[in-house]
Design an enzyme around this catalytic site. Structure first.
Site, PDB file in Angstrom:
ATOM      1  N   GLU A   1       0.812  -1.218   0.000  1.00  0.00           N
ATOM      2  CA  GLU A   1       0.000   0.000   0.000  1.00  0.00           C
ATOM      3  C   GLU A   1       0.840   1.259   0.000  1.00  0.00           C
ATOM      4  OE1 GLU A   1      -2.669   3.235   0.952  1.00  0.00           O
ATOM      5  OE2 GLU A   1      -0.891   2.631   2.097  1.00  0.00           O
TER       6      GLU A   1
ATOM      7  N   HIS B   1      -0.366   0.448   7.198  1.00  0.00           N
ATOM      8  CA  HIS B   1      -0.986   1.295   6.178  1.00  0.00           C
ATOM      9  C   HIS B   1       0.096   2.252   5.656  1.00  0.00           C
ATOM     10  CE1 HIS B   1      -5.068   3.451   5.172  1.00  0.00           C
ATOM     11  NE2 HIS B   1      -4.300   3.289   4.108  1.00  0.00           N
TER      12      HIS B   1
ATOM     13  N   HIS C   1      -3.471  -0.552  11.989  1.00  0.00           N
ATOM     14  CA  HIS C   1      -4.902  -0.681  12.285  1.00  0.00           C
ATOM     15  C   HIS C   1      -5.230  -2.045  12.891  1.00  0.00           C
ATOM     16  CE1 HIS C   1      -5.617   2.999  10.031  1.00  0.00           C
ATOM     17  NE2 HIS C   1      -5.040   2.471   8.973  1.00  0.00           N
TER      18      HIS C   1
ATOM     19  N   ASN D   1      -4.591   7.713   7.845  1.00  0.00           N
ATOM     20  CA  ASN D   1      -4.340   7.026   6.580  1.00  0.00           C
ATOM     21  C   ASN D   1      -2.856   7.002   6.251  1.00  0.00           C
ATOM     22  OD1 ASN D   1      -3.986   6.864   3.541  1.00  0.00           O
ATOM     23  ND2 ASN D   1      -6.188   6.504   3.670  1.00  0.00           N
TER      24      ASN D   1
ATOM     25  N   ASN E   1      -5.837  11.913   2.369  1.00  0.00           N
ATOM     26  CA  ASN E   1      -5.289  10.579   2.150  1.00  0.00           C
ATOM     27  C   ASN E   1      -3.763  10.624   2.250  1.00  0.00           C
ATOM     28  OD1 ASN E   1      -4.601   7.985   0.653  1.00  0.00           O
ATOM     29  ND2 ASN E   1      -6.830   7.877   0.675  1.00  0.00           N
TER      30      ASN E   1
ATOM     31  N   ASP F   1      -4.153   8.422  -4.226  1.00  0.00           N
ATOM     32  CA  ASP F   1      -3.922   7.854  -2.901  1.00  0.00           C
ATOM     33  C   ASP F   1      -2.637   8.438  -2.299  1.00  0.00           C
ATOM     34  OD1 ASP F   1      -3.665   5.942  -0.719  1.00  0.00           O
ATOM     35  OD2 ASP F   1      -5.025   4.652  -1.826  1.00  0.00           O
ATOM     36  N   ASN F   2      -1.577   7.679  -2.246  1.00  0.00           N
ATOM     37  CA  ASN F   2      -0.340   8.141  -1.612  1.00  0.00           C
ATOM     38  C   ASN F   2       0.510   9.012  -2.536  1.00  0.00           C
ATOM     39  OD1 ASN F   2      -0.748   6.840   0.900  1.00  0.00           O
ATOM     40  ND2 ASN F   2      -0.168   4.895  -0.027  1.00  0.00           N
TER      41      ASN F   2
END
Length: 355
Positions: free
Chosen positions: A54, A114, A134, A167, A223, A268-269
Site C-alpha cells: 500500500e 498502512h 490498524h 491514513n 489521504n 492515494d499516496n
C-alpha cells in the site's frame, strides 16, 4: 404577505432541490468508472509481494521500505495473514523484497500496516520508520528503529483521540510527524452523509511528545501526505476532491493553505522525488470497481506525476496506466535513479524502468 411567504418557500425548495441535484452529480463523479487508455512502462513484478504494497518510501541510498497486507475499510483482502514490512535494495542488480524481522513489544498477530514514513536523524544517521497501524480496526502509529540489514526494533505505540482515522504519515523528527485523517466520523452512515453533503471535515494532525493538535482542516478526505525536499511545504492528497492540497509550514508547525492542483483521478499516496521535487501519485481511475471487486472486471491503476507544482501552471501527466489486467488498484509510485516502484492496495507490485 401570504404571497411573499409562498415565493420564499418556493425559492428555498428550488435552492434545496438544486443543491441535492448538485451533490448527486458530484457523488456520481466520485463513483464513476473512467475508461482508461493503457500506457505501460517496461516493468516486472516484485517477488514476494502478492497481497499489496500500500505504501513505499525510499531512502537516498536506495533502500526501499514497503508496507504490505493491508486490511482496510471497503477494500478487498485476499489473505488472513497479518501485515508485514519489506525492504528492497534498488542498487542491487536484481532487487528483491525481503521481509524485515520485527523485535520488541508489538502484537504481530494483528499488525495491519498502512501509510509509512522514514526519518533519518542527522545527528547519528539513525533511521526511524513510522507506520500507521490498524489492529482490530483501530488507528495508531508505531515507531521503529531500523537496525542491521533486516531488523526493525519497535520503540513505541502512539495513540490519541485526534489520530482517530489515520491514513498516511510524514515524519519530521525522531518523535514528530504530520498525519492525515481520511474521515471525520467513525460511524459509516454519518461519514457517507458528510461526503454527500460535501462537508470538508477531515484534518491533518501534528504530533509531538509535548502536544497534539490540528495543523490543517477543511479537507474532504485527507489521504496521502508528504513533504517537499526543502521541508518547507506539506502536500496532501484530497482523494474525494481529486486534487493535491499544498500547505506551507509556519512557526509552531502550523500549516497554511496555499492552493490546490487538480489531478483528475482518485489519488492515494504521494511520493516526492528528492532531486526534482516532482510529485508521484498512485491513483484509482475506477472507484466503483474498487469497492465492488469483480476479478473478471478488476479496478485499474493510474500513476500521475506533477512537475513544477509551485508554479502558476503545474504540469500534470499520466506516467503509467493499466486497466487492471496487469496491476490492480495502485496506491503509490516511488521513483529512484531511473526506476519506479508501484504499489497497490491488495494486488501485486511493480518495478519499472523510467529511462
Amino acid at each position: 404577505m401570504a404571497g411573499m411567504k409562498k415565493v420564499l418557500v418556493a425559492a428555498l425548495v428550488a435552492a434545496f432541490a438544486a443543491f441535492i441535484g448538485h451533490r448527486i452529480l458530484k457523488l456520481q463523479q466520485i463513483l464513476a468508472n473512467r475508461e482508461v487508455t493503457v500506457k505501460h512502462l517496461k516493468c516486472h513484478y516484485l517477488k514476494n509481494i502478492e497481497y499489496g504494497a500500500e505504501d513505499i518510501t525510499i531512502l537516498r541510498d536506495g533502500l526501499a521500505f514497503l508496507s504490505t497486507g493491508l486490511k482496510y475499510s471497503v477494500l478487498p483482502s485476499f489473505s488472513d495473514e497479518p501485515g508485514k514490512i519489506y525492504i528492497l535494495d534498488l542498487l542491487h542488480p536484481k532487487p528483491t523484497p525481503v521481509e524485515l524481522q520485527i523485535k520488541g513489544d508489538l502484537d504481530l498477530s494483528s499488525f495491519n500496516p498502512h501509510g509509512i514514513s522514514v526519518y533519518t536523524d542527522e545527528a547519528d544517521d539513525s533511521v526511524y520508520l513510522f507506520v500507521v497501524n490498524h489492529p482490530q480496526n483501530k488507528s495508531q502509529v508505531e515507531v521503529f528503529h531500523f537496525v542491521q540489514e533486516n531488523t526493525l526494533v519497535h520503540l513505541k505505540t502512539i495513540t490519541h483521540p485526534l489520530l482517530h482515522s489515520v491514513n498516511d504519515i510524514v515524519a519530521v523528527g525522531v518523535e514528530n510527524f504530520y498525519a492525515s485523517n481520511d474521515r471525520f466520523f467513525l460511524n459509516d452512515a454519518l461519514q457517507f452523509l458528510s461526503i454527500f453533503l460535501g462537508v470538508p471535515f477531515c484534518q491533518v494532525v501534528y504530533y509531538s511528545p509535548k502536544e497534539v493538535r490540528v495543523a490543517a482542516d477543511g479537507i474532504s478526505s485527507a489521504n496521502g501526505i508528504n513533504i517537499s525536499p526543502d521541508k518547507q511545504y506539506i502536500y496532501v492528497s484530497d482523494i474525494i476532491d481529486r486534487e493535491v492540497d499544498i500547505f506551507e509550514r509556519r512557526e509552531e508547525e502550523q500549516l497554511v493553505y496555499l492552493k490546490s492542483v487538480a489531478v483528475g483521478s482518485l489519488c492515494d499516496n504521494i511520493d516526492v522525488d528528492h532531486r526534482t521535487g516532482d510529485l508521484w501519485l498512485g491513483c484509482h481511475p475506477n472507484s466503483m470497481k474498487l469497492s465492488k471487486y469483480d476479478p473478471e472486471d478488476p479496478p485499474g491503476s493510474e500513476i500521475i506525476r506533477i512537475k513544477d507544482i509551485h508554479s502558476e501552471q503545474p504540469v500534470v501527466s499520466q506516467e503509467y496506466v493499466d486497466n487492471g489486467h496487469v496491476l490492480q488498484a495502485s496506491t503509490i509510485a516511488a521513483p529512484y535513479e531511473g526506476k519506479l516502484l508501484i504499489g497497490t492496495a491488495f494486488h501485486k507490485a511493480l518495478c519499472c524502468d523510467l529511462k
